[in-house]
Scaffold this active site. Sequence first.
Site, short mmCIF file in Angstrom:
data_model
loop_
_atom_site.label_atom_id
_atom_site.label_comp_id
_atom_site.label_asym_id
_atom_site.label_seq_id
_atom_site.Cartn_x
_atom_site.Cartn_y
_atom_site.Cartn_z
N SER A 2 0.84 -1.20 0.00
CA SER A 2 0.00 0.00 0.00
C SER A 2 0.87 1.25 0.00
CB SER A 2 -0.89 0.02 1.24
OG SER A 2 -1.55 -1.21 1.39
N1 SAH Z 1 0.37 -4.47 4.20
C1 SAH Z 1 0.79 -5.25 3.09
C2 SAH Z 1 -0.20 -5.11 1.99
C3 SAH Z 1 -0.33 -6.34 1.17
S1 SAH Z 1 -1.70 -6.35 0.06
C4 SAH Z 1 2.20 -4.83 2.69
O1 SAH Z 1 2.75 -3.95 3.35
O2 SAH Z 1 2.78 -5.41 1.76
C5 SAH Z 1 -2.90 -7.27 0.99
C6 SAH Z 1 -2.57 -8.69 1.29
O3 SAH Z 1 -3.74 -9.27 1.87
C7 SAH Z 1 -2.22 -9.56 0.09
O4 SAH Z 1 -0.95 -10.09 0.27
C8 SAH Z 1 -3.29 -10.64 0.09
O5 SAH Z 1 -2.83 -11.91 -0.31
C9 SAH Z 1 -3.71 -10.64 1.54
N2 SAH Z 1 -5.02 -11.24 1.81
C10 SAH Z 1 -6.18 -11.13 1.13
N3 SAH Z 1 -7.14 -11.85 1.73
C11 SAH Z 1 -6.58 -12.42 2.83
C12 SAH Z 1 -7.05 -13.29 3.86
N4 SAH Z 1 -8.30 -13.75 3.89
N5 SAH Z 1 -6.19 -13.66 4.83
C13 SAH Z 1 -4.90 -13.24 4.83
N6 SAH Z 1 -4.39 -12.43 3.89
C14 SAH Z 1 -5.23 -12.02 2.90
#
Ligand code: SAH
Length: 263
Positions: A106
């Site tokens: 993000s």
């Molecule tokens: N804060 C993270 C953002 C990653 S994007 C960073 O700094 O990189 C959001 C993430 O949520 C993705 O990796 C995606 O795979 C994960 N995600 C989506 N649904 C999810 C779930 N049910 N449980 C765990 N992770 C999930």
Amino acid sequence: MQKRPSFPARLQQAEKTPLPYVPSGIRRSGTGVTAGISATASVASGSDTRSVREHMVQRLIRAGIRAPEVLAAMSAVERHQFVDSALANRAYEDTSLPIGLAQTISKPSIVARMLELLLASANGSGGVRSGRVLEVGTGCGYQTALLARLAGEVYSIERLRGLHERARGNLRPLRLANVHLLFGDGMLGFPSGAPYAGILAAAGGSSVPAAWCDQLGVGGRLVAPVADSAGAQSLVVVDRTAQGWKEVTLEAVHFVPLKSGTS
Ligand code: SAH
């Protein structure tokens, strides 16, 4: 599921000496980062990006972020260490960047905004500082590293094994003893760590999963993107009080979808 790491809780200290602003050309190298503008501008260690991060922090302040703990964490954690080397020179722009498997890190302003909201719970930052936080969507682990500086214990869950492993690799050098990286479906929360002083989701579903509300402690706060029936996402804050749950919808946001199951 990873057990609590045994190494000591020690974070890299922010460099004290001011360094010249490096506007572009940062690239990761085996030993740290290099400012690739010219041979004389080259720098050799990770702390050399401090001034670029300071510019990012100044932008965050102009955008309205006030919490000193959040600004200090954003200034200390090296975002360029969490993205591909080909994208490292864009790591301090206010933009989301791909982290593989169709997911994104993000943009710094939304990360800071959500952290600030989390700390402003009824219990204040002290509640999170001494308590446990659940992060849903570890991704590359950047926000996890920030949370490690702000919360007592961080439980971070990721549903994609490739990213769970990647975050583990990214975070290993930081030796964060208060971080627990979990592989699983975060829609179910993580009951063993409950109750949480804070829950932060980096992926948006059509509602806040009931498990998250249940696992939020009294006085705790949940911050998550939630989509309406047309698919438009907004930031939602849920506060749990002794009387129940109170939900407030804030500004529009754009997050990757919250999905069930693991892969
Ligand atoms: N804060 C993270 C953002 C990653 S994007 C960073 O700094 O990189 C959001 C993430 O949520 C993705 O990796 C995606 O795979 C994960 N995600 C989506 N649904 C999810 C779930 N049910 N449980 C765990 N992770 C999930």
